[in-house]
Design a protein around this motif. Structure first.
Motif, PDB file in Angstrom:
ATOM      1  N   ASN A 156      -6.761   8.005   5.332  1.00  0.00           N
ATOM      2  CA  ASN A 156      -7.634   6.865   5.098  1.00  0.00           C
ATOM      3  C   ASN A 156      -6.910   5.576   4.744  1.00  0.00           C
ATOM      4  O   ASN A 156      -7.513   4.634   4.260  1.00  0.00           O
ATOM      5  CB  ASN A 156      -8.652   7.176   3.990  1.00  0.00           C
ATOM      6  CG  ASN A 156      -9.881   6.308   4.131  1.00  0.00           C
ATOM      7  OD1 ASN A 156     -10.397   6.175   5.224  1.00  0.00           O
ATOM      8  ND2 ASN A 156     -10.312   5.702   3.069  1.00  0.00           N
ATOM      9  N   VAL A 157      -5.616   5.516   4.960  1.00  0.00           N
ATOM     10  CA  VAL A 157      -4.856   4.325   4.579  1.00  0.00           C
ATOM     11  C   VAL A 157      -5.092   3.177   5.564  1.00  0.00           C
ATOM     12  O   VAL A 157      -5.156   2.014   5.168  1.00  0.00           O
ATOM     13  CB  VAL A 157      -3.353   4.681   4.484  1.00  0.00           C
ATOM     14  CG1 VAL A 157      -2.518   3.456   4.256  1.00  0.00           C
ATOM     15  CG2 VAL A 157      -3.143   5.682   3.349  1.00  0.00           C
ATOM     16  N   GLN A 158      -5.265   3.506   6.833  1.00  0.00           N
ATOM     17  CA  GLN A 158      -5.409   2.467   7.859  1.00  0.00           C
ATOM     18  C   GLN A 158      -6.632   1.588   7.612  1.00  0.00           C
ATOM     19  O   GLN A 158      -6.586   0.374   7.781  1.00  0.00           O
ATOM     20  CB  GLN A 158      -5.503   3.122   9.248  1.00  0.00           C
ATOM     21  CG  GLN A 158      -5.093   2.196  10.388  1.00  0.00           C
ATOM     22  CD  GLN A 158      -3.654   1.695  10.295  1.00  0.00           C
ATOM     23  OE1 GLN A 158      -2.743   2.483  10.067  1.00  0.00           O
ATOM     24  NE2 GLN A 158      -3.453   0.406  10.430  1.00  0.00           N
ATOM     25  N   SER A 159      -7.740   2.203   7.183  1.00  0.00           N
ATOM     26  CA  SER A 159      -8.950   1.411   6.952  1.00  0.00           C
ATOM     27  C   SER A 159      -8.784   0.456   5.767  1.00  0.00           C
ATOM     28  O   SER A 159      -9.395  -0.609   5.727  1.00  0.00           O
ATOM     29  CB  SER A 159     -10.164   2.314   6.754  1.00  0.00           C
ATOM     30  OG  SER A 159      -9.941   3.245   5.737  1.00  0.00           O
ATOM     31  N   VAL A 160      -7.939   0.821   4.802  1.00  0.00           N
ATOM     32  CA  VAL A 160      -7.637  -0.083   3.684  1.00  0.00           C
ATOM     33  C   VAL A 160      -6.826  -1.275   4.198  1.00  0.00           C
ATOM     34  O   VAL A 160      -7.083  -2.427   3.826  1.00  0.00           O
ATOM     35  CB  VAL A 160      -6.872   0.649   2.559  1.00  0.00           C
ATOM     36  CG1 VAL A 160      -6.480  -0.311   1.450  1.00  0.00           C
ATOM     37  CG2 VAL A 160      -7.725   1.775   1.993  1.00  0.00           C
ATOM     38  N   LEU A 161      -5.871  -1.000   5.083  1.00  0.00           N
ATOM     39  CA  LEU A 161      -5.093  -2.085   5.694  1.00  0.00           C
ATOM     40  C   LEU A 161      -5.996  -3.069   6.431  1.00  0.00           C
ATOM     41  O   LEU A 161      -5.849  -4.286   6.294  1.00  0.00           O
ATOM     42  CB  LEU A 161      -4.053  -1.509   6.671  1.00  0.00           C
ATOM     43  CG  LEU A 161      -2.739  -1.017   6.067  1.00  0.00           C
ATOM     44  CD1 LEU A 161      -1.967  -0.190   7.093  1.00  0.00           C
ATOM     45  CD2 LEU A 161      -1.876  -2.180   5.592  1.00  0.00           C
ATOM     46  N   GLU A 203      -1.738 -10.224   3.161  1.00  0.00           N
ATOM     47  CA  GLU A 203      -0.597  -9.656   3.887  1.00  0.00           C
ATOM     48  C   GLU A 203      -0.230  -8.340   3.211  1.00  0.00           C
ATOM     49  O   GLU A 203       0.211  -8.309   2.069  1.00  0.00           O
ATOM     50  CB  GLU A 203       0.584 -10.631   3.828  1.00  0.00           C
ATOM     51  CG  GLU A 203       1.820 -10.153   4.576  1.00  0.00           C
ATOM     52  CD  GLU A 203       3.046 -11.000   4.247  1.00  0.00           C
ATOM     53  OE1 GLU A 203       4.165 -10.462   4.391  1.00  0.00           O
ATOM     54  OE2 GLU A 203       2.891 -12.156   3.820  1.00  0.00           O
ATOM     55  N   ALA A 204      -0.452  -7.236   3.930  1.00  0.00           N
ATOM     56  CA  ALA A 204      -0.230  -5.917   3.329  1.00  0.00           C
ATOM     57  C   ALA A 204       0.785  -5.117   4.128  1.00  0.00           C
ATOM     58  O   ALA A 204       0.871  -5.241   5.347  1.00  0.00           O
ATOM     59  CB  ALA A 204      -1.549  -5.152   3.259  1.00  0.00           C
ATOM     60  N   ILE A 257       0.870  -1.173   0.000  1.00  0.00           N
ATOM     61  CA  ILE A 257       0.000   0.000   0.000  1.00  0.00           C
ATOM     62  C   ILE A 257       0.905   1.220   0.000  1.00  0.00           C
ATOM     63  O   ILE A 257       1.753   1.378   0.882  1.00  0.00           O
ATOM     64  CB  ILE A 257      -0.928   0.013   1.223  1.00  0.00           C
ATOM     65  CG1 ILE A 257      -1.845  -1.220   1.186  1.00  0.00           C
ATOM     66  CG2 ILE A 257      -1.751   1.289   1.251  1.00  0.00           C
ATOM     67  CD1 ILE A 257      -2.792  -1.319   2.349  1.00  0.00           C
ATOM     68  N   ILE A 258       0.763   2.046  -1.016  1.00  0.00           N
ATOM     69  CA  ILE A 258       1.677   3.181  -1.168  1.00  0.00           C
ATOM     70  C   ILE A 258       1.388   4.247  -0.116  1.00  0.00           C
ATOM     71  O   ILE A 258       0.268   4.744  -0.002  1.00  0.00           O
ATOM     72  CB  ILE A 258       1.592   3.778  -2.585  1.00  0.00           C
ATOM     73  CG1 ILE A 258       2.084   2.748  -3.608  1.00  0.00           C
ATOM     74  CG2 ILE A 258       2.423   5.057  -2.683  1.00  0.00           C
ATOM     75  CD1 ILE A 258       2.038   3.222  -5.043  1.00  0.00           C
TER      76      ILE A 258
END
Length: 197
Positions: free
Chosen positions: A12-17, A26-27, A5-6
């Motif tokens: 909002n990156v945490q919710s994608v994780l 595994e991200a 994940i770039i």
């Protein structure tokens, strides 16, 4: 499977994780060029402002790397817009993976259409393996003031003020304006389909 994940100073990156974790993927959140290059899949999410996001990408040389990547790549929300040629937001030159303009919603009647566009809308004209198992009854969650124009790369549309590209596809690059990680079972299905491509 390793999903990168770039990281680029966008929210909002945490919710994608978390969404990927629920799917058993595994991200890793990273702006390291080598890690991104070696990943099996790359996701480019985010909320934020186009010009400051592009500055971060340039500082990290991600603006040179991203268009050259060959693995399956998924831009989400601001990530979709930055894959286009140019955005009216901050008069920003973007990555030009999709030769498409990003424009601001300008409704003639502000009573009918609020900007930013926030809420649930359905996808129409679905055509892609990324959308397998979904149809025009699929609703996704939007938060945006800018939209990608319709083009030959559009694989689904949404109508708000005017029809726009809800999702796009070119070669190994996929992109979505709505937030799959906030779109319930529909968003989960889209992420799952992306991981299975």
């Amino acid at each position: 499977m390793q999903v990168a994940i770039i990281k680029y100073n966008a929210g909002n990156v945490q919710s994608v994780l978390y969404a990927l974790e629920r799917l058993g993927a595994e991200a890793i959140l990273t702006d390291d060029l080598e890690t991104i290059s070696k990943a099996d899949k790359v996701i480019f999410p985010g909320q934020g402002e186009a010009s400051s996001a592009m500055k971060y990408l340039k500082d990290k040389k991600l603006d040179q790397l991203i268009p050259q990547l060959k693995q399956d790549f998924f831009g989400v929300c601001l990530g979709q817009q930055l894959l286009c040629a140019h955005s009216e937001e901050g008069n920003t030159t973007c990555l030009n993976v999709f030769p498409v303009e990003v424009k601001k919603f300008r409704p003639e009647n502000a009573l009918d259409f609020k900007v930013p566009h926030i809420g649930w809308n359905n996808l129409q004209d679905l055509k892609s393996p990324l959308l397998q198992g979904l149809d025009d009854s699929a609703f996704v969650y939007y938060v945006h003031s800018y939209y990608c124009e319709l083009s030959t790369y559009s694989i689904a549309t949404t109508d708000y003020v005017l029809p726009f590209s809800a999702l796009m596809h070119k070669d190994n690059f996929f992109a979505m304006q709505a937030h799959p990680e906030k779109s319930g079972l529909v968003g989960e299905r889209i992420l799952e389909n992306f991981l299975k491509l």
